[in-house]
Design a protein around this motif. Structure first.
Motif, mmCIF file in Angstrom:
data_model
loop_
_atom_site.group_PDB
_atom_site.id
_atom_site.type_symbol
_atom_site.label_atom_id
_atom_site.label_comp_id
_atom_site.label_asym_id
_atom_site.label_seq_id
_atom_site.Cartn_x
_atom_site.Cartn_y
_atom_site.Cartn_z
ATOM 1 N N ALA A 18 0.844 -1.190 0.000
ATOM 2 C CA ALA A 18 0.000 0.000 0.000
ATOM 3 C C ALA A 18 0.884 1.246 0.000
ATOM 4 O O ALA A 18 1.793 1.369 0.823
ATOM 5 N N ILE A 19 0.659 2.149 -0.937
ATOM 6 C CA ILE A 19 1.391 3.418 -0.953
ATOM 7 C C ILE A 19 0.507 4.505 -0.338
ATOM 8 O O ILE A 19 0.964 5.300 0.476
ATOM 9 N N PHE A 20 -0.760 4.540 -0.750
ATOM 10 C CA PHE A 20 -1.698 5.499 -0.144
ATOM 11 C C PHE A 20 -2.871 4.750 0.447
ATOM 12 O O PHE A 20 -3.419 3.845 -0.173
ATOM 13 N N GLY A 42 5.843 8.271 -1.712
ATOM 14 C CA GLY A 42 4.885 8.292 -2.812
ATOM 15 C C GLY A 42 4.537 9.679 -3.309
ATOM 16 O O GLY A 42 3.481 9.887 -3.889
ATOM 17 N N LYS A 43 5.444 10.633 -3.169
ATOM 18 C CA LYS A 43 5.145 11.980 -3.667
ATOM 19 C C LYS A 43 5.119 11.995 -5.187
ATOM 20 O O LYS A 43 4.203 12.542 -5.805
ATOM 21 N N THR A 44 6.138 11.361 -5.799
ATOM 22 C CA THR A 44 6.153 11.276 -7.256
ATOM 23 C C THR A 44 4.932 10.495 -7.753
ATOM 24 O O THR A 44 4.284 10.869 -8.729
ATOM 25 N N ASP A 165 8.461 18.315 -9.517
ATOM 26 C CA ASP A 165 8.962 17.221 -8.677
ATOM 27 C C ASP A 165 10.408 17.517 -8.326
ATOM 28 O O ASP A 165 11.290 17.407 -9.164
ATOM 29 N N GLU A 166 10.641 17.919 -7.098
ATOM 30 C CA GLU A 166 11.984 18.230 -6.600
ATOM 31 C C GLU A 166 12.705 19.232 -7.493
ATOM 32 O O GLU A 166 13.753 18.903 -8.050
ATOM 33 N N PRO A 167 12.189 20.437 -7.630
ATOM 34 C CA PRO A 167 12.855 21.385 -8.533
ATOM 35 C C PRO A 167 14.191 21.884 -7.987
ATOM 36 O O PRO A 167 15.009 22.374 -8.742
ATOM 37 N N HIS A 251 13.860 3.702 8.013
ATOM 38 C CA HIS A 251 14.128 2.454 7.296
ATOM 39 C C HIS A 251 12.937 2.012 6.484
ATOM 40 O O HIS A 251 11.789 2.170 6.893
ATOM 41 N N TYR A 252 13.231 1.415 5.319
ATOM 42 C CA TYR A 252 12.217 0.721 4.532
ATOM 43 C C TYR A 252 11.761 -0.466 5.388
ATOM 44 O O TYR A 252 12.581 -1.051 6.100
ATOM 45 N N PRO A 253 10.451 -0.828 5.344
ATOM 46 C CA PRO A 253 9.976 -1.909 6.215
ATOM 47 C C PRO A 253 10.849 -3.149 6.108
ATOM 48 O O PRO A 253 11.166 -3.608 5.014
HETATM 49 N N1 LIG Z 1 7.678 1.555 -11.001
HETATM 50 C C1 LIG Z 1 7.556 1.143 -9.718
HETATM 51 N N2 LIG Z 1 7.281 -0.139 -9.454
HETATM 52 C C2 LIG Z 1 7.137 -0.569 -8.189
HETATM 53 N N3 LIG Z 1 7.234 0.211 -7.111
HETATM 54 C C3 LIG Z 1 7.512 1.494 -7.296
HETATM 55 C C4 LIG Z 1 7.684 2.034 -8.609
HETATM 56 N N4 LIG Z 1 7.932 3.356 -8.510
HETATM 57 C C5 LIG Z 1 7.926 3.611 -7.183
HETATM 58 N N5 LIG Z 1 7.671 2.519 -6.456
HETATM 59 C C6 LIG Z 1 7.545 2.433 -4.989
HETATM 60 O O1 LIG Z 1 6.587 3.382 -4.605
HETATM 61 C C7 LIG Z 1 7.018 4.074 -3.455
HETATM 62 C C8 LIG Z 1 6.816 5.549 -3.682
HETATM 63 O O2 LIG Z 1 7.713 5.974 -4.708
HETATM 64 P P1 LIG Z 1 7.815 7.491 -5.140
HETATM 65 O O3 LIG Z 1 8.751 7.551 -6.278
HETATM 66 O O4 LIG Z 1 6.458 8.034 -5.337
HETATM 67 O O5 LIG Z 1 8.475 8.116 -3.841
HETATM 68 P P2 LIG Z 1 8.821 9.651 -3.555
HETATM 69 O O6 LIG Z 1 8.007 10.061 -2.409
HETATM 70 O O7 LIG Z 1 8.720 10.447 -4.793
HETATM 71 O O8 LIG Z 1 10.320 9.522 -3.092
HETATM 72 P P3 LIG Z 1 11.557 10.538 -3.376
HETATM 73 O O9 LIG Z 1 11.350 11.673 -2.470
HETATM 74 O O10 LIG Z 1 12.747 9.737 -2.982
HETATM 75 O O11 LIG Z 1 11.515 10.893 -4.819
HETATM 76 C C9 LIG Z 1 8.444 3.691 -3.188
HETATM 77 O O12 LIG Z 1 8.487 2.998 -1.978
HETATM 78 C C10 LIG Z 1 8.837 2.794 -4.324
HETATM 79 O O13 LIG Z 1 9.451 1.640 -3.777
#
Ligand SMILES: Nc1ncnc2c1ncn2[C@@H]1O[C@H](COP(=O)(O)OP(=O)(O)OP(=O)(O)O)[C@@H](O)[C@H]1O
Ligand SMILES: [Mg+2]
Lengths: 271, 260
Positions: A18-20, A42-44, A165-167, A251-253
Motif C-alpha cells: 500500500a502506498i496510499f 509516494g510523492k512522485t 517534482d523536486e525542482p 528504514h524501509y519496512p
Molecule cells: N515503477 C515502480 N514499481 C514498483 N514500485 C515502485 C515504482 N515506482 C515507485 N515505487 C515504490 O513506490 C514508493 C513511492 O515511490 P515514489 O517515487 O512516489 O516516492 P517519492 O516520495 O517520490 O520519493 P523521493 O522523495 O525519494 O523521490 C516507493 O516505496 C517505491 O518503492
C-alpha cells in the motif's frame, strides 16, 4: 474555497504494497501548495496519479471537475494540455537540442509560425537563464541545467497547473534563489496553480501558501507554513526539523535487525 | 511435479499475455494515427534511420553472399555438366529464399536492436512519460512511425540485396570463371518467373518487415526501465526476430509452393 484539484479517499498499491491509504488533498486554484514527506512515501506517485499516468485502486482524483481515471484518452489529453510537469529526472528528449526540447510542445499543439515559436522559446529559456545554451544537446548539460530546461519546457504552453517534482535538487544557491523567485513569479503573475514536491524544508516553506506532509500512506499534517511550524506533534516536528529519532521510520519496512542477523549466521538467508 | 505443471501453465499464460499486449499495441498504432500529414515526416525520418543507415551492411552482405553462391554453385554444377545453369541457380535461390530471409535477419540485428534500445531508453529516462504529460501520445509520435518505417524499409532493402547478390554472382561467374555474360543473363531470364519468384520473395519480405519491427517496438515499449531490462529487450529483439523470420519463412514457402 475554489479547488482546482480534489483528491478523495485515495488508495493506491504498488506490487501489493500500500502506498496510499485514504489520502484527501485539495489544491486551491492559483495557490502554491507544497507536498512534503520522507523519501519513498509516494510523492512522485501522487503527481503521476494527478497526471493520469497511474490509476487509483479506489477513491478518485479530480482536476477542474474531471475525474481523471474516468476520462477517455482524448479527454485526458485535453486536460493535460493545461498541465505542466517537471519530472524528477527532467525527462528531456535526448535526440533534440535544448531549443527543440522547449519548442516541442509548441510544435505539437499549436500552429504558430517559426518566428513566434522562436520568440516564445527564447523567452522561456531566458526565464531560466539558459538562453545562451539553446544549441546544446541534453547530454552536454549539467543535472541542474537539465532541470531548468525541463522547467522551461513545462511552461512553454502557459499551463494552468504546474507540478514540480523536486525542482531544487542539484541547484547551487544562486540558481536556487532564481528558481524560487521564478516559481513565485509564475504563480503571482499568471495565476498558475502550483504543486511543489520537495524535501527542502526551509525553501519550500518560504514560498508555499499551503503545505501537506504525507508519510506512511496518509496525510500527517496540513496547513499554512506558520501553522505547521507551530505544530509540534511528533511525526510532523520530526520531519520538519530533520530528527532521525521519532515516529517516522527512516528504514524501509524490514524484519527486525536481530532476526536478520541470526538468519545470516545460520546460513539460511536467501541473500 | 505440481510445480512443473504450474511452470508450464505460467509460461503459457505469459505467452498469451505477450501476444495480447502486442495486439493491443498494434491496435493503438494502427487505429490512433492522428494527423497523418505530420506523421508522414516522422515516417520518412525513420525510413532514413532504419533503411538508409542499414544500406551498407545489406549491400556488403549481398555482394559476398552472391559471390559465395556463385563459387559453390559452379563447383557443384560442373560435376553434372550443368555449369550453364549458374545464373538461374543464383537468381532463384536469392530471389526466393536468401534475399528476404538474410535481409530480414540482418535488419533485426542492425535496425531492430537499435529500435528496441532507443524506445527502451526513452522509457527508462522518463522521456515517454513526459511526452504523455505534454499530451502527446508516445505511441502515435514515437512507436508508430518506427513501425511504419521498418515495414516500408525492409522490402526495399530486400530488393537492393537481391540486386547486389546477383551482381556479385555475375562478377564471379563472368569476370572470374569466364562464363559468357549473355548466356548468364539469358539463362537467368528464361528461368525466373516474375510473379512466382520475384513477387513472392517481396511478399515474404513485407511480412518479415512487419513482424521484425513489431517485435522490436514491442520489446522496447514494454522493456523493464533499467539497463538490464534494455539489454534483455535488444537481445530478445534479435533472437525472437530471427526465429520468427525463419519459422514464418517455412510457413510462407509451404503456402506458396503448396499454392494455397
Ligand atoms: N515503477 C515502480 N514499481 C514498483 N514500485 C515502485 C515504482 N515506482 C515507485 N515505487 C515504490 O513506490 C514508493 C513511492 O515511490 P515514489 O517515487 O512516489 O516516492 P517519492 O516520495 O517520490 O520519493 P523521493 O522523495 O525519494 O523521490 C516507493 O516505496 C517505491 O518503492
Ligand atoms: Mg520522487
Amino acid at each position: 474555497m475554489d479547488s482546482l484539484i480534489k483528491i478523495d479517499n485515495l488508495h493506491f498499491n504498488r506490487n501489493g504494497r500500500a502506498i496510499f491509504t485514504g489520502v484527501n488533498i485539495e489544491i486551491p486554484r492559483g495557490k502554491i501548495v507544497a507536498i512534503m514527506g520522507p523519501s519513498g512515501t509516494g510523492k512522485t506517485t501522487l503527481l503521476r496519479l494527478i497526471g493520469g499516468q497511474l490509476r487509483p485502486l479506489s477513491g478518485q482524483v479530480s482536476v477542474d471537475g474531471n475525474i481523471i481515471h474516468r476520462l477517455s484518452q482524448a479527454e485526458l489529453y485535453r486536460v493535460r494540455r493545461q498541465m505542466g510537469m517537471l519530472f524528477q529526472t527532467g525527462g528531456l528528449f535526448t535526440h533534440l537540442s535544448v531549443f527543440e526540447n522547449v519548442a516541442f510542445p509548441l510544435r505539437e499543439h499549436t500552429q504558430l509560425t517559426e518566428s513566434m515559436i522562436r520568440t516564445i522559446v527564447l523567452m522561456k529559456l531566458q526565464m531560466v537563464g539558459l538562453r545562451g545554451a539553446r544549441h546544446l544537446m541534453p547530454s552536454e548539460l549539467s543535472g541542474g541545467m537539465a532541470r531548468r530546461v525541463a522547467l522551461a519546457r513545462a511552461i512553454a504552453l502557459d499551463p494552468d497547473l504546474i507540478m514540480y517534482d523536486e525542482p531544487f535538487t542539484g541547484q547551487d544557491p544562486i540558481s536556487m534563489g532564481v528558481l524560487v523567485r521564478l516559481i513565485r513569479d509564475l504563480n503571482k503573475t499568471l495565476g498558475l496553480t502550483t504543486i511543489i514536491v520537495s524535501h527542502d524544508v526551509p525553501d519550500t516553506l518560504s514560498i508555499a501558501d499551503y503545505v501537506y506532509v504525507i508519510s506512511g500512506g496518509n496525510v500527517i499534517g496540513a496547513g499554512t507554513p506558520d501553522e505547521l511550524q507551530k505544530n509540534d506533534s511528533g511525526e510532523l516536528a520530526q520531519f520538519l526539523h530533520g530528527n532521525s529519532d521519532g515516529p517516522v521510520a527512516f528504514h524501509y519496512p524490514a524484519p527486525d535487525l536481530a532476526t536478520d542477523f541470526i538468519e545470516l549466521s545460520e546460513g539460511n538467508s536467501n541473500l | 511435479m505440481i510445480n512443473r505443471i504450474a511452470d508450464i501453465g505460467r509460461g503459457g499464460l505469459n505467452l498469451i499475455e505477450a501476444y495480447g499486449k502486442a495486439g493491443i499495441l498494434l491496435y493503438r498504432i494502427l487505429f490512433r494515427w492522428p494527423r497523418i500529414t505530420k506523421n508522414f515526416y516522422y515516417v520518412v525520418q525513420q525510413i532514413f534511420a532504419e533503411g538508409v543507415l542499414s544500406l551498407s551492411i545489406i549491400v556488403v552482405s549481398g555482394l559476398f553472399i552472391g559471390m559465395v553462391l556463385a563459387l559453390q554453385g559452379h563447383h557443384t554444377l560442373v560435376k553434372f555438366g550443368a555449369s550453364m545453369e549458374l545464373g538461374p541457380l543464383v537468381a532463384l535461390s536469392v530471389l526466393r529464399e536468401l534475399g528476404p530471409v538474410v535481409t530480414a535477419i540482418l535488419f533485426a540485428g542492425r535496425a531492430g536492436s537499435a529500435l528496441a534500445a532507443e524506445i527502451g531508453l526513452m522509457k527508462a529516462t522518463d522521456q515517454l512519460s513526459s511526452m504523455e504529460m505534454m499530451a502527446v501520445d508516445p505511441i502515435a509520435r514515437i512507436v508508430s512511425p518506427r513501425l511504419w518505417g521498418g515495414f516500408i524499409s525492409l522490402p526495399l532493402l530486400t530488393l537492393i540485396f537481391n540486386v547486389t547478390a546477383i551482381y556479385g554472382a555475375w562478377m564471379i561467374g563472368v569476370q572470374w570463371l569466364g562464363f559468357d555474360s549473355g548466356a548468364f543473363w539469358s539463362n537467368m531470364q528464361s528461368s525466373v518467373d516474375f510473379h512466382v519468384d520475384v513477387v513472392n520473395g517481396i511478399w515474404k519480405s513485407v511480412v518479415f518487415g512487419f513482424v521484425v519491427t513489431l517485435i522490436a517496438v514491442y520489446q522496447g515499449y514494454f522493456a523493464e526501465p533499467t539497463s538490464a531490462g534494455i539489454a534483455r529487450a535488444t537481445t530478445r529483439t534479435v533472437v525472437y526476430g530471427s526465429l520468427a523470420v525463419l519459422a514464418l519463412d517455412f510457413v510462407l514457402t509451404a503456402m506458396m509452393i503448396g499454392g494455397w
